[in-house]
Design a protein around this motif. Structure first.
Motif, PDB file in Angstrom:
ATOM      1  N   LEU A   1      89.663  58.234  11.520  1.00 49.20           N
ATOM      2  CA  LEU A   1      89.164  56.920  11.941  1.00 49.20           C
ATOM      3  C   LEU A   1      90.102  56.291  12.969  1.00 49.20           C
ATOM      4  CD1 LEU A   1      87.948  55.563   8.502  1.00 49.20           C
ATOM      5  CD2 LEU A   1      86.534  56.155  10.466  1.00 49.20           C
ATOM      6  N   ALA A   2      91.406  56.418  12.741  1.00 54.11           N
ATOM      7  CA  ALA A   2      92.362  55.861  13.699  1.00 54.11           C
ATOM      8  C   ALA A   2      92.200  56.528  15.060  1.00 54.11           C
ATOM      9  CB  ALA A   2      93.783  56.044  13.183  1.00 54.11           C
ATOM     10  N   MET A   3      91.979  57.831  15.044  1.00 51.79           N
ATOM     11  CA  MET A   3      91.812  58.574  16.287  1.00 51.79           C
ATOM     12  C   MET A   3      90.510  58.169  16.982  1.00 51.79           C
ATOM     13  SD  MET A   3      92.751  62.465  16.274  1.00 51.79           S
ATOM     14  CE  MET A   3      92.518  63.608  17.560  1.00 51.79           C
ATOM     15  N   THR A   4      89.467  57.959  16.199  1.00 50.53           N
ATOM     16  CA  THR A   4      88.203  57.499  16.759  1.00 50.53           C
ATOM     17  C   THR A   4      88.400  56.167  17.468  1.00 50.53           C
ATOM     18  OG1 THR A   4      87.068  58.554  14.909  1.00 50.53           O
ATOM     19  CG2 THR A   4      85.806  56.972  16.204  1.00 50.53           C
ATOM     20  N   VAL A   5      89.116  55.267  16.819  1.00 54.46           N
ATOM     21  CA  VAL A   5      89.329  53.946  17.421  1.00 54.46           C
ATOM     22  C   VAL A   5      90.113  54.078  18.717  1.00 54.46           C
ATOM     23  CG1 VAL A   5      90.471  51.718  17.113  1.00 54.46           C
ATOM     24  CG2 VAL A   5      89.154  52.719  15.251  1.00 54.46           C
ATOM     25  N   LEU A   6      91.139  54.910  18.714  1.00 56.16           N
ATOM     26  CA  LEU A   6      91.928  55.077  19.939  1.00 56.16           C
ATOM     27  C   LEU A   6      91.092  55.700  21.052  1.00 56.16           C
ATOM     28  CD1 LEU A   6      95.479  56.198  18.788  1.00 56.16           C
ATOM     29  CD2 LEU A   6      94.709  53.977  19.590  1.00 56.16           C
ATOM     30  N   THR A   7      90.133  56.532  20.686  1.00 58.46           N
ATOM     31  CA  THR A   7      89.294  57.164  21.705  1.00 58.46           C
ATOM     32  C   THR A   7      88.283  56.192  22.287  1.00 58.46           C
ATOM     33  OG1 THR A   7      89.500  59.203  20.439  1.00 58.46           O
ATOM     34  CG2 THR A   7      87.865  59.184  22.180  1.00 58.46           C
ATOM     35  N   LEU A   8      87.774  55.298  21.456  1.00 58.43           N
ATOM     36  CA  LEU A   8      86.779  54.359  22.002  1.00 58.43           C
ATOM     37  C   LEU A   8      87.431  53.157  22.671  1.00 58.43           C
ATOM     38  CD1 LEU A   8      86.297  51.650  20.043  1.00 58.43           C
ATOM     39  CD2 LEU A   8      85.040  53.251  18.663  1.00 58.43           C
ATOM     40  N   LEU A   9      88.731  52.999  22.461  1.00 60.19           N
ATOM     41  CA  LEU A   9      89.421  51.839  23.032  1.00 60.19           C
ATOM     42  C   LEU A   9      89.363  51.775  24.573  1.00 60.19           C
ATOM     43  CD1 LEU A   9      90.637  49.710  21.283  1.00 60.19           C
ATOM     44  CD2 LEU A   9      92.907  50.648  21.738  1.00 60.19           C
ATOM     45  N   PRO A  10      89.726  52.847  25.291  1.00 60.59           N
ATOM     46  CA  PRO A  10      89.715  52.743  26.754  1.00 60.59           C
ATOM     47  C   PRO A  10      88.335  52.412  27.298  1.00 60.59           C
ATOM     48  CG  PRO A  10      90.700  54.826  26.042  1.00 60.59           C
ATOM     49  CD  PRO A  10      90.171  54.169  24.828  1.00 60.59           C
ATOM     50  N   ILE A  11      87.303  53.059  26.741  1.00 58.59           N
ATOM     51  CA  ILE A  11      85.945  52.801  27.220  1.00 58.59           C
ATOM     52  C   ILE A  11      85.563  51.361  26.923  1.00 58.59           C
ATOM     53  CG2 ILE A  11      83.541  53.389  26.766  1.00 58.59           C
ATOM     54  CD1 ILE A  11      84.840  55.427  28.508  1.00 58.59           C
ATOM     55  N   THR A  12      86.034  50.845  25.786  1.00 56.56           N
ATOM     56  CA  THR A  12      85.725  49.455  25.459  1.00 56.56           C
ATOM     57  C   THR A  12      86.373  48.504  26.457  1.00 56.56           C
ATOM     58  OG1 THR A  12      85.653  50.110  23.146  1.00 56.56           O
ATOM     59  CG2 THR A  12      85.762  47.756  23.605  1.00 56.56           C
ATOM     60  N   PHE A  13      87.587  48.838  26.880  1.00 54.62           N
ATOM     61  CA  PHE A  13      88.239  48.004  27.891  1.00 54.62           C
ATOM     62  C   PHE A  13      87.488  48.072  29.212  1.00 54.62           C
ATOM     63  CE2 PHE A  13      92.242  47.904  25.353  1.00 54.62           C
ATOM     64  CZ  PHE A  13      92.382  46.532  25.389  1.00 54.62           C
ATOM     65  N   VAL A  14      87.135  49.284  29.609  1.00 55.49           N
ATOM     66  CA  VAL A  14      86.346  49.450  30.833  1.00 55.49           C
ATOM     67  C   VAL A  14      85.103  48.581  30.737  1.00 55.49           C
ATOM     68  CG1 VAL A  14      84.892  51.074  32.084  1.00 55.49           C
ATOM     69  CG2 VAL A  14      87.181  51.757  31.373  1.00 55.49           C
ATOM     70  N   PHE A  15      84.441  48.646  29.591  1.00 55.08           N
ATOM     71  CA  PHE A  15      83.213  47.887  29.379  1.00 55.08           C
ATOM     72  C   PHE A  15      83.464  46.388  29.482  1.00 55.08           C
ATOM     73  CE2 PHE A  15      80.757  45.553  26.141  1.00 55.08           C
ATOM     74  CZ  PHE A  15      79.513  45.658  26.682  1.00 55.08           C
ATOM     75  N   ALA A  16      84.541  45.932  28.818  1.00 49.87           N
ATOM     76  CA  ALA A  16      84.798  44.495  28.780  1.00 49.87           C
ATOM     77  C   ALA A  16      85.046  43.940  30.181  1.00 49.87           C
ATOM     78  CB  ALA A  16      85.990  44.210  27.872  1.00 49.87           C
ATOM     79  N   PHE A  17      85.765  44.700  31.001  1.00 48.37           N
ATOM     80  CA  PHE A  17      86.135  44.147  32.308  1.00 48.37           C
ATOM     81  C   PHE A  17      85.128  44.476  33.406  1.00 48.37           C
ATOM     82  CE2 PHE A  17      90.290  44.379  30.135  1.00 48.37           C
ATOM     83  CZ  PHE A  17      90.562  43.031  30.168  1.00 48.37           C
ATOM     84  N   LEU A  18      84.430  45.587  33.263  1.00 47.80           N
ATOM     85  CA  LEU A  18      83.597  46.026  34.384  1.00 47.80           C
ATOM     86  C   LEU A  18      82.113  46.067  34.045  1.00 47.80           C
ATOM     87  CD1 LEU A  18      85.892  48.951  35.499  1.00 47.80           C
ATOM     88  CD2 LEU A  18      85.786  46.679  36.482  1.00 47.80           C
ATOM     89  N   GLN A  19      81.740  45.353  32.980  1.00 46.93           N
ATOM     90  CA  GLN A  19      80.352  45.453  32.532  1.00 46.93           C
ATOM     91  C   GLN A  19      79.362  45.167  33.657  1.00 46.93           C
ATOM     92  OE1 GLN A  19      79.039  42.489  29.839  1.00 46.93           O
ATOM     93  NE2 GLN A  19      77.040  43.396  29.621  1.00 46.93           N
ATOM     94  N   LYS A  20      79.679  44.129  34.443  1.00 42.79           N
ATOM     95  CA  LYS A  20      78.751  43.728  35.484  1.00 42.79           C
ATOM     96  C   LYS A  20      78.555  44.842  36.508  1.00 42.79           C
ATOM     97  CE  LYS A  20      77.411  39.282  36.976  1.00 42.79           C
ATOM     98  NZ  LYS A  20      77.761  37.917  36.778  1.00 42.79           N
ATOM     99  N   TYR A  21      79.711  45.423  36.927  1.00 40.39           N
ATOM    100  CA  TYR A  21      79.677  46.526  37.877  1.00 40.39           C
ATOM    101  C   TYR A  21      78.808  47.669  37.368  1.00 40.39           C
ATOM    102  CZ  TYR A  21      82.750  46.293  41.919  1.00 40.39           C
ATOM    103  OH  TYR A  21      83.275  46.049  43.153  1.00 40.39           O
TER     104      TYR A  21
END
Lengths: 329, 350, 368
Positions: free
Chosen positions: B319-339
């Motif tokens: 589960l910890a590894m899953t969270v670390l894997t989805l973290l970067p994409i979540t950041f990308v999503f949070a900042f670049l959603q509009k793009y």
């Protein structure tokens, strides 16, 4: 931030400077008329090696046998692989087929495609219509539905595996509500339901986005005119929104069909094709036959993929035709 | 409260709030729970200890047994609240358990041993985030290695994708030459043949080039994306030819025209392709699964997959590894959603 | 600084000839304007000179050196585009410096040249801005500035003023002329606006359908147009044309008659024509006098009074439309009958068969 942008700028400049002289030399060598090919070359080389060449090679694999990867070591067997795949007494009953798993996979894929695409379209349309309404926090909700699209298939599968496990959140909730728990991924019917559900959950946001773009492309004066004509809300939906959205709907239909036929990643991690072969789809069969199982039956895998390619080709041509007519219309 | 309600029911239109609005809201709230709920559940679970993960029914937040250090004992002891019998109402620490009776001690009086029926006590629990799930990924598992493999493949493949695709797009958008239409159609035609169909022969090419079990075996087959060429070409068509001619009059070589004029002006489209490429490569699964068979070459996705496939699934670390894997994409999503969303809406690709 | 020569220059597009063998010699330091209706090939010709289009045939020489094979960047020319073509991602300063950086000019010199050009064009205060933040006129100056810093052998202008409003266009016209006087470079300027051509040019090339119709100074083109096309194209409002037939030729004048039988005397060399031949009479609106009770009868169709000048639109008995332009105001009204006076020293005569002008023996305009 300025430091970062300066750094990027410096790297960009350095890359440029290091490449300019050799490329200028090439430009002078080939002349202005052929300079376009200089820009095309890298991409075309990669395309050639990893797309065009494999397309041709695929036919050689499909017509040769044994588990050797090198074509020179593979004996020619003609249409034998196709015959093996298609050897069936009754196509509706996979047990009568020589490659029963292949036919089970085909049956599963057909069932999956129909269910998944049908439900996907219904839910993404409903979501898009609601998100197109004049509602506060619209941007937030759009983000909510889109977020899973970005997650990797493995992550998606693990998230749901964790929720659906025997002692997971869902069963705890059911027991709390006085219902009995179910071993979701061990029961054949339920696990099929869940692969449909999870793939919809993961990809719906993408189609919602396309439908929303289609909805927003409908000019608002059409709605105003309908309002002036005294049309009711449902009438506006049936007579204006739906017809004007049809081209977008067709795009969504074709795109989701193409994806559904190739579904693999989430399902592979979530159920591993099981229980038994209950959730084994066609690409899973190709992967198992060609790469996972020993001996590696490359020929059979290639033959199966050519059959799948035929289906996809038809679907993609459909898509191109639709996109073109939409662009022109 | 009234203002919140007022805000939520506010509309730009002239009409009031009606039934369909309530239904829409119900749908959206339910959708939010369904979309975010499982992710949030995984994030919360990833902070639970193995003991807490095994607990059923599960608690929402990560709880762990409270412990107390008692004089005369080396290890901290677990704390219990006594609910019945002789010592009701007191808080005692467990020394050991023998059958249905536990030997316990009051931390205030460490010398006295007390016997308590285990039915008469309840464990004391406290909110505790098991950060060790994460730290152990680095110390006990080869997580840093997988992370590096994923980052390397993603970054290198994206740089090459953007470079090669934009060069090809530039040639197709801005030069007139014999065969231009043919090349363009050929590239577009490959949209019809997704790589999943050619797994076997691509594997042959990759193995012939000696790239099996190498990150390059994942990178090279992926970089010449028809989607990228198409996306960039369409954008570059909107750059006026006059600008290119002006640069040529300014002594710029063709390479300089591409690098200094066309590339910077295509920045929006390049940003979209960059985001797409990062997503594609970071999330790639089937092809790396075929090419990378040695665990030291695994990407995060492959590591996750092999982890969950083990006989006894080690959920706390998974589960910890899953969270670390989805973290970067979540950041990308949070900042670049509009793009991303406009990019997808315009091009219809993912 | 350079002289430019074109010899039999030809351009084909997919087998279709767009430019038909142009011969032209632009003297060093000349301001030469290519003018013609849209589609006449003037922009193509300019782009061929610039090196942005291949030359199919013939020879282009700059300072007597053949440059057909040289690329745009090697010819040492600078161009101002109709759309300005400013690099939108660069500041004004970077726009000006880009070309110099490309030929590896030392930093100090770039700075000096950019500063000088900016001061000359009064764009110093915008140097840090992006093109998007500038007005149309300012962008135009930057586009010119980008050409100026390069210190090119020849300046090329491709309809640079067509995106500006009327007032700004007049101002920029004068600035470009002033720039030419100051720098003294050879300049080639393409426009479809004959006013721009007349006001700015040392020499004008009138083009039509890929051919040169006439090449000469503005007044030469105005006074002695070589054919009916040039006569109609140069001058505003357009020259009046009346179809007629030659009645007789005398020494120093030719007499013709229109369809209604009215006679006109034109002072041209009549040696090339004979009675009975079809011709066209031409007279510019500013030379047509309407009023009084002598001359050819006309009826007034409409009047435009601008206060300082007036336009009369009349019709002759045979239905030919005539425009008269004069300074001052008039008391005439629509529907009035009047008389028009055609002075023979102001008139032109063109052969109907090929449109060629007959040589004028008296040039009334020059005598004023």
């Amino acid at each position: 931030m300025t430091f970062a942008s300066t750094a990027v700028r410096t790297v960009y400049q350095a890359a440029f400077n290091s490449l300019e002289r050799p490329l200028l030399f090439v430009q002078n060598l080939v002349g202005m008329r052929r300079v376009a090919w200089m820009f095309l070359l890298p991409n075309l080389v990669i395309f050639g090696a990893f797309t065009f060449l494999p397309i041709i090679l695929n036919y050689f694999y499909a017509t040769t046998g044994s588990d050797a990867i090198l074509l020179s070591q593979r004996p020619y067997v003609g249409a034998e692989n196709f015959r093996t795949l298609l050897a069936c007494k009754d196509y509706l009953d996979p047990n009568t087929c020589q490659q029963d798993i292949f036919w089970r996979a085909i049956h599963n894929t057909a069932k999956f495609v129909v269910l998944q695409v049908g439900l996907m379209i219904v839910f993404s349309l409903v979501t898009a219509l609601i998100l197109n309404r004049d509602i506060v926090l619209r941007g937030f909700f759009r983000g909510v539905f889109f977020y899973p699209v970005l997650l990797s298939p493995v992550v998606v599968a693990l998230i749901w595996k964790w929720v659906l496990q025997r002692y997971g959140l869902l069963n705890a909730g059911l027991e709390e509500a006085g219902l009995s728990s179910v071993n979701w991924l061990v029961d054949a019917n339920w696990s099929f339901f869940w692969i449909v559900f999870v793939t919809i959950w993961a990809h719906m946001g993408f189609y919602v986005l396309i439908l929303l773009a289609g909805l927003q492309a409908i000019p608002s004066d059409v709605y105003e005119a309908a309002e002036m004509d005294g049309a009711s809300k449902w009438r506006v939906f049936y007579r204006i929104t739906l017809p004007l959205l049809t081209p977008t709907m067709v795009v969504v239909l074709v795109l989701s069909l193409i994806r559904a036929v190739q579904a693999f990643d989430e399902i592979f991690v979530l159920t591993g094709g099981g229980p038994g072969t209950a959730t084994t789809l066609i690409l899973h069969y190709i992967y198992e036959t060609g790469f996972a199982a020993r001996p590696r039956l490359f020929g059979l895998a290639a033959a199966a993929s050519i059959l799948m390619a035929a289906v996809l080709m038809v679907l993609t041509l459909l898509q191109l035709a639709v996109t073109r007519s939409r662009a022109e219309g | 409260m009234a203002t919140v309600l007022n805000f939520l029911t506010r509309r730009r239109g002239r009409h009031g709030f009606d039934l369909t609005d309530w239904l829409s809201w119900a749908y959206l709230v339910f959708g939010t729970v369904l979309m975010f709920g499982p992710v949030l559940w995984v994030v919360l679970s990833s902070f639970k200890t193995d003991a807490a993960l095994a607990q059923y029914p599960p608690t929402l937040l990560p709880f762990a047994a409270k412990t107390v250090a008692v004089e005369g004992y080396d290890k901290p002891l677990e704390l219990y609240r006594i609910t019945g019998g002789e010592y009701q109402g007191r808080h005692l620490a467990e020394i050991r358990r023998i059958g249905l009776v536990a030997q316990m001690v009051d931390p205030a009086e460490p010398d006295k041993r007390l016997k308590v029926n285990i039915k008469d006590r309840q464990p004391e629990q406290a909110l505790a985030f098991a950060v060790s799930n994460y730290t152990e990924l680095f110390s006990r598992f080869n997580f840093a290695r997988y992370l590096w493999n994923s980052v390397f493949i993603t970054v290198v493949a994206t740089v090459i994708t953007v470079l090669f695709n934009s060069m090809a797009a530039f040639a197709l958008a801005k030069y007139k030459f014999r065969g231009r239409t043919a090349v363009f159609l050929l590239i577009i035609a490959t949209l019809m043949i997704p790589p999943t169909i050619n797994l076997v022969p691509i594997f042959l090419v990759v193995s012939k080039l000696g790239m099996v079990n190498s990150p390059w075996g994942v990178i090279w087959p992926a970089v010449a994306t028809p989607t990228g060429v198409f996306l960039l070409r369409q954008y570059m068509l909107t750059i006026p030819d006059d600008l290119l001619d002006a640069a040529r009059m300014d002594h710029a070589s063709e390479w300089r025209v591409y690098w200094r004029i066309v590339m910077p002006l295509s920045a929006p489209a390049i940003a979209v392709l960059t985001i797409f490429s990062v997503m594609w490569r970071w999330n790639d699964f089937l092809w790396p699964l075929i090419v990378l068979t040695r665990s030291e070459q695994f990407t995060l996705q492959l590591a996750l997959n092999s982890f969950q496939g083990e006989l006894q699934t080690n959920w706390s670390h998974l589960l910890a590894m899953t969270v670390l894997t989805l973290l970067p994409i979540t950041f990308v999503f949070a900042f670049l959603q509009k793009y991303i969303t406009t990019g997808i809406a315009q091009s219809g690709v993912k | 600084m350079a002289a430019l020569e074109l010899e039999g220059v030809v351009k084909d597009y997919a087998g279709v000839r767009a430019i038909h063998g142009i011969d032209l010699k632009v003297e060093d330091g000349d301001f030469c304007v290519f003018v013609g209706p849209s589609g006449c090939g003037k922009s193509t010709l300019l782009r061929m000179i610039a090196g942005l289009e291949d030359i199919t045939g013939g020879e282009l020489r700059i300072d007597r050196v053949r440059v057909n094979e040289q690329r745009a960047s090697e010819r040492g020319l600078a161009m101002v585009f109709q759309t300005y073509a400013l690099y939108p991602h660069m500041t004004v300063w970077e726009n000006l410096a880009f070309g110099l950086e490309n030929i590896r000019t030392p930093k100090a010199e770039i700075k000096e040249r950019v500063t000088r050009a900016a001061r000359m064009l009064q764009i110093e205060e915008f140097l840090g801005r992006r093109p998007k933040q500038l007005s149309g006129g300012q962008r135009q100056r930057v586009a010119i500035g980008r050409a100026v810093v390069r210190e090119p052998r020849v300046f090329l202008f491709d309809e640079p003023l067509s995106n500006l409003d009327a007032e700004l266009r007049v101002a920029m016209r004068r600035e470009i002329s002033a720039l030419h006087r100051r720098l003294g470079n050879t300049m080639i300027y393409v426009t479809h606006d004959q006013v721009e051509a007349m006001t700015m040019a040392d020499r004008i090339v009138v083009l039509k359908a890929g051919r040169v119709e006439q090449y000469g100074t503005p007044l030469h083109l105005y006074n002695e147009p070589a054919n009916q096309f040039v006569a109609g194209f140069i001058g505003s409002p357009r020259m009046n044309f009346i179809d007629a037939v030659v009645d007789g030729t005398d020494a120093g004048k030719v007499t013709v008659r229109d369809a209604a039988g009215q006679a006109y005397e034109v002072s041209v060399d009549g040696s090339g024509i004979s009675p009975g031949q079809e011709v066209t009479v031409g007279i510019r609106p500013e030379h047509l006098e309407v009023g009084g009770d002598k001359g050819h009868p006309v009826s007034v169709q409409s009047i435009e009074q601008l206060g300082g000048q007036s336009f009369l639109y009349c019709e002759t008995p045979d239905g030919t439309q005539l425009t008269a332009h004069f300074v001052g105001q008039t008391s005439m009204r629509r529907g009035d009958k009047a008389h028009a006076t055609f002075r023979r020293s102001f008139m032109h005569l063109f052969r109907k068969s090929d449109g060629k002008a007959l040589k004028r023996l008296e040039i009334g305009e020059a005598a004023i």
